[in-house]
Design an enzyme around this catalytic site. Structure first.
Site, PDB file in Angstrom:
ATOM      1  N   ASP A 179       0.812  -1.211   0.000  1.00 48.48           N
ATOM      2  CA  ASP A 179       0.000   0.000   0.000  1.00 48.48           C
ATOM      3  C   ASP A 179       0.848   1.265   0.000  1.00 48.48           C
ATOM      4  O   ASP A 179       0.368   2.336  -0.375  1.00 48.48           O
ATOM      5  CB  ASP A 179      -0.930  -0.006   1.218  1.00 48.48           C
ATOM      6  CG  ASP A 179      -1.900   1.150   1.203  1.00 48.48           C
ATOM      7  OD1 ASP A 179      -2.618   1.314   0.202  1.00 48.48           O
ATOM      8  OD2 ASP A 179      -1.940   1.903   2.191  1.00 48.48           O
ATOM      9  N   HIS A 260      -6.848   5.195   2.127  1.00 44.37           N
ATOM     10  CA  HIS A 260      -6.938   6.573   1.654  1.00 44.37           C
ATOM     11  C   HIS A 260      -5.714   6.977   0.843  1.00 44.37           C
ATOM     12  O   HIS A 260      -5.707   8.054   0.233  1.00 44.37           O
ATOM     13  CB  HIS A 260      -7.113   7.527   2.831  1.00 44.37           C
ATOM     14  CG  HIS A 260      -8.416   7.332   3.547  1.00 44.37           C
ATOM     15  ND1 HIS A 260      -9.629   7.490   2.929  1.00 44.37           N
ATOM     16  CD2 HIS A 260      -8.692   6.958   4.828  1.00 44.37           C
ATOM     17  CE1 HIS A 260     -10.604   7.242   3.786  1.00 44.37           C
ATOM     18  NE2 HIS A 260     -10.069   6.913   4.950  1.00 44.37           N
ATOM     19  N   ARG A 261      -4.684   6.130   0.827  1.00 44.77           N
ATOM     20  CA  ARG A 261      -3.543   6.424  -0.048  1.00 44.77           C
ATOM     21  C   ARG A 261      -3.937   6.296  -1.520  1.00 44.77           C
ATOM     22  O   ARG A 261      -3.234   6.804  -2.398  1.00 44.77           O
ATOM     23  CB  ARG A 261      -2.379   5.485   0.267  1.00 44.77           C
ATOM     24  CG  ARG A 261      -1.723   5.727   1.615  1.00 44.77           C
ATOM     25  CD  ARG A 261      -0.403   4.993   1.731  1.00 44.77           C
ATOM     26  NE  ARG A 261       0.198   5.214   3.037  1.00 44.77           N
ATOM     27  CZ  ARG A 261       0.114   4.377   4.054  1.00 44.77           C
ATOM     28  NH1 ARG A 261      -0.554   3.252   3.908  1.00 44.77           N
ATOM     29  NH2 ARG A 261       0.692   4.641   5.205  1.00 44.77           N
ATOM     30  N   ALA A 262      -5.042   5.620  -1.778  1.00 38.26           N
ATOM     31  CA  ALA A 262      -5.488   5.457  -3.161  1.00 38.26           C
ATOM     32  C   ALA A 262      -5.793   6.809  -3.797  1.00 38.26           C
ATOM     33  O   ALA A 262      -5.322   7.108  -4.898  1.00 38.26           O
ATOM     34  CB  ALA A 262      -6.716   4.549  -3.208  1.00 38.26           C
TER      35      ALA A 262
END
Length: 363
Positions: A179, A260-262
């Protein structure tokens, strides 16, 4: 890195996705780095080393011969992390030579400090020691490396572009590590016959005369380097169109991506693409262009299953604390049964387990 001549980045046959991801992360380090996934021999390391010719220049603080800090501008470098690197090699530690020869303790910077304002490349990242990987990820997230050896401490800046590569045949990465990479590239073997022949012909020409081969791509390489530098200059002014923001979030929600890194990787990659085209606004087309790179492999079946179990448990608790459970209990006990007489000669036994079932339903 040794001083051998690198294979020209633009001489790589095909692999448009690979080239795009590497250029975008050079333009905007806030993308979060790139993970290259593919089998042996498809050009992952060759592509990364080829970036040397298009690296932008950055301002760095160095020390002169007298030990005084000076600011200089130089091209970014590629710092490669050996697979057998120890924790001391990565974060820094005691200079053993000074300790033995001069009988004094001196802390020495590690790979993470040398990677500051540069590219940190980790080949076969999935085979690296877990503690070393954790230290690298912490430094990438915080932008600094803290070294403590007894009473001595030092804090090094370590802001770098992280690029990793791996062969999935040798094992997978932990989800936490996976991730952390903003973009993921599947570097697939080329199946087209003409492309594979061209790969061989270019590789042979490069081996026979590297200087002449590199000269063939010098003009294109110089233009790409200038474009990357120009894109980095205008990047701070690039914004994202509100419609593009809504479209991106909608895609992430429809894919049920937990991290939320997406959206961070998606938005920053879109901004980098707009800057590469010398535009000040990233649009839905930019989101579409980079979505595969930013959202690939971010869905999690395990997280979905766990979230569903949590939702069921929350719903049960909510029914109790809002009084629904107490109301249902009162309703069950308030139901009047018709009176029975001895003359009817009927006796209704209590079903086995009914009491237990009532208790469980009330909790």
């Amino acid at each position: 890195m040794d001083e051998t001549l690198s294979y020209p980045f633009l001489a790589i046959v095909g692999q448009a996705e690979l080239k795009t991801a590497l250029v975008l992360t050079l333009i905007n380090p806030q993308v979060g780095g790139v993970l290259l996934i593919g089998p042996y021999g498809v050009g992952k390391t060759t592509a990364v080393r080829g970036l040397l010719d298009v690296m932008p220049s950055v301002d760095v603080e160095e020390t002169d011969e007298a030990g005084n800090p000076v600011k200089r501008r130089r091209p970014m470098r590629i710092i490669e992390l050996p697979l057998n690197a120890r924790m001391e090699d990565v974060v820094g530690g005691i200079n053993e030579r000074v300790a033995l020869e001069q009988q004094r303790v001196m802390l020495e910077e590690g790979v993470l400090a040398r990677a500051h304002r540069n590219v940190l490349y980790i080949d076969e990242v999935n085979l690296l020691d877990a503690r070393v990987v954790d230290a690298i990820l912490d430094a990438a997230a915080q932008g600094r490396t803290f070294v403590r050896r007894g009473p001595m401490t030092r804090l090094y800046p370590s802001q770098f572009v992280l690029i990793g590569s791996m062969n999935p045949q040798e094992g997978a990465l932990r989800p936490q590590i996976l991730d952390r990479f903003g973009l993921r590239v599947w570097v697939a073997p080329l199946m087209d016959r003409d492309q594979r022949l061209e790969i061989y012909r270019r590789a042979r020409r490069f081996r026979e005369n590297p200087e002449a081969f590199r000269a063939e791509y010098a003009d294109e390489t110089g233009k790409l380097k200038q474009e990357i530098a120009a894109a980095r200059e205008i990047l701070p002014q690039v914004t994202i169109d509100p419609a593009a923001e809504r479209f991106a979030i909608d895609c992430i929600q429809r894919l049920a991506i937990p991290s939320h890194r997406a959206e961070i990787a998606l938005f920053e990659a879109a901004r980098a693409r707009a800057a590469a085209d010398f535009r000040l606004t990233a649009t839905i087309d930019d989101i579409r262009y980079v979505a595969i790179l930013a959202l690939r492999q971010r869905r999690s079946v395990q997280i979905d299953e766990y979230a569903a179990a949590v939702a069921l448990e929350d719903a049960a608790i909510e029914r109790v604390i809002t009084g629904d459970g107490a109301v249902a209990k009162r309703r069950r006990h308030s139901r009047k049964k018709p009176p029975l007489t001895r003359e009817e000669g009927v006796t209704l036994p209590t079903p086995a387990g009914v009491v237990g079932q009532d208790r469980s339903s009330d909790t």
